[in-house]
Write a protein that holds these residues in place. Structure first.
Motif, mmCIF file in Angstrom:
data_model
loop_
_atom_site.group_PDB
_atom_site.id
_atom_site.type_symbol
_atom_site.label_atom_id
_atom_site.label_comp_id
_atom_site.label_asym_id
_atom_site.label_seq_id
_atom_site.Cartn_x
_atom_site.Cartn_y
_atom_site.Cartn_z
ATOM 1 N N THR A 188 -6.016 -3.572 7.537
ATOM 2 C CA THR A 188 -6.766 -2.949 8.620
ATOM 3 C C THR A 188 -7.911 -2.109 8.067
ATOM 4 O OG1 THR A 188 -4.747 -2.846 9.934
ATOM 5 C CG2 THR A 188 -6.580 -1.458 10.646
ATOM 6 N N GLN B 102 -10.443 0.891 7.396
ATOM 7 C CA GLN B 102 -10.167 2.319 7.277
ATOM 8 C C GLN B 102 -11.457 3.113 7.291
ATOM 9 O OE1 GLN B 102 -7.440 3.404 4.120
ATOM 10 N NE2 GLN B 102 -6.377 1.442 4.256
ATOM 11 N N GLN C 2 1.437 3.623 16.744
ATOM 12 C CA GLN C 2 0.002 3.893 16.766
ATOM 13 C C GLN C 2 -0.465 4.430 18.109
ATOM 14 O OE1 GLN C 2 -1.540 0.067 15.587
ATOM 15 N NE2 GLN C 2 -1.713 0.655 13.443
ATOM 16 N N GLU D 298 -8.282 -6.887 16.042
ATOM 17 C CA GLU D 298 -7.110 -6.404 15.319
ATOM 18 C C GLU D 298 -7.484 -5.829 13.958
ATOM 19 O OE1 GLU D 298 -4.058 -9.359 15.204
ATOM 20 O OE2 GLU D 298 -3.774 -9.325 17.375
ATOM 21 N N LEU D 299 -8.494 -6.391 13.300
ATOM 22 C CA LEU D 299 -8.909 -5.921 11.990
ATOM 23 C C LEU D 299 -9.342 -4.461 12.029
ATOM 24 C CD1 LEU D 299 -9.547 -6.656 9.024
ATOM 25 C CD2 LEU D 299 -11.805 -7.405 9.801
ATOM 26 N N PHE D 300 -10.018 -4.069 13.114
ATOM 27 C CA PHE D 300 -10.482 -2.687 13.247
ATOM 28 C C PHE D 300 -9.528 -1.842 14.087
ATOM 29 C CE2 PHE D 300 -14.201 -4.863 11.767
ATOM 30 C CZ PHE D 300 -14.838 -3.934 10.969
ATOM 31 N N ASN D 301 -8.356 -2.386 14.402
ATOM 32 C CA ASN D 301 -7.309 -1.663 15.122
ATOM 33 C C ASN D 301 -7.856 -1.027 16.401
ATOM 34 O OD1 ASN D 301 -4.658 -0.755 15.489
ATOM 35 N ND2 ASN D 301 -5.102 1.214 14.532
#
Length: 219
Positions: free
Chosen positions: A2, A4, A144, A179-182
């Protein structure tokens, strides 16, 4: 892994550039990059977030700001898709809840979106879910979003767990950039500085976004 805050921003994962020249963080070095993440079936995206992104693009592009749009999908996959995104960008056609809300507020002109999106727009890369959702994925999702989950009563924890499990079961696809950047929903934005470092991600409306961009432009 993910993304950060404070670290190099991973590249956007998209399937199609529907409008404008393809672009990504590695191609936009020395520029501040704002990515507006929206869904086609998202009234708030069209009432607030996209107009704000367009305004920022028009006022600060010549000062070093690049804006990219990424249409994603985490629900309503029959509406939030490439076909409807293409119709939106080529003809100004809006659908579903977006059409209902804009029409109700008198925002449409001849049943079309009253503004054009001037910056490049891509479709998030959607992957069909093959494997069953794991207990770890459910736990991570809850932790989360529900920081006091462990302090809740056991019946309430079970209810939340079942709701999240049902939510995951309803998902046909997962969107890679989302999803990668949440990201937590739409509208959301991703903000990257001139060195390609991820500086901020936000969900909802953000009147302070301009100030954050100005600070990065002055660095």
């Amino acid at each position: 892994m993910t993304a950060q805050i404070g670290r190099k921003a991973p590249l956007l994962s998209v399937s199609d550039w529907v409008q404008g020249e393809p672009g990504n963080f590695d191609q936009l070095s020395d520029r501040v990059v704002l990515v507006e993440v929206f869904q086609v079936n998202c009234p708030g995206c069209f009432l607030y977030a996209l107009p704000q992104a367009i305004d920022l693009y028009q006022r600060y592009f010549d000062h070093g700001l690049s804006v990219l749009g990424v249409a994603t999908a985490f629900e309503d996959f029959d509406k939030n898709n490439l076909e409807n995104l293409t119709r939106l960008l080529e003809k100004g056609e809006v659908i579903g809840e977006t059409h209902r809300a804009l029409n109700q507020q008198g925002k449409l002109i001849a049943d079309r979106l009253p503004f054009n999106i001037p910056f490049p727009v891509a479709m998030d890369r959607l992957q069909k879910r093959e494997a069953d959702i794991t207990q770890d994925e459910i736990a991570l999702f809850i932790n989360q979003r529900v920081p006091d989950f462990e302090q809740q009563t056991k019946p309430h924890q079970l209810k939340v767990w079942q709701q999240v499990e049902h939510y995951f079961q309803s998902l046909t696809y997962h969107a890679e950039t989302f999803e990668l950047f949440n990201l937590q929903g739409t509208p959301s934005y991703i903000l990257v500085d001139k060195q390609g470092l991820l500086k901020d991600c936000g969900f909802g409306t953000h009147p302070d976004l301009e100030g954050k961009i100005l600070a990065l432009l002055q660095e």
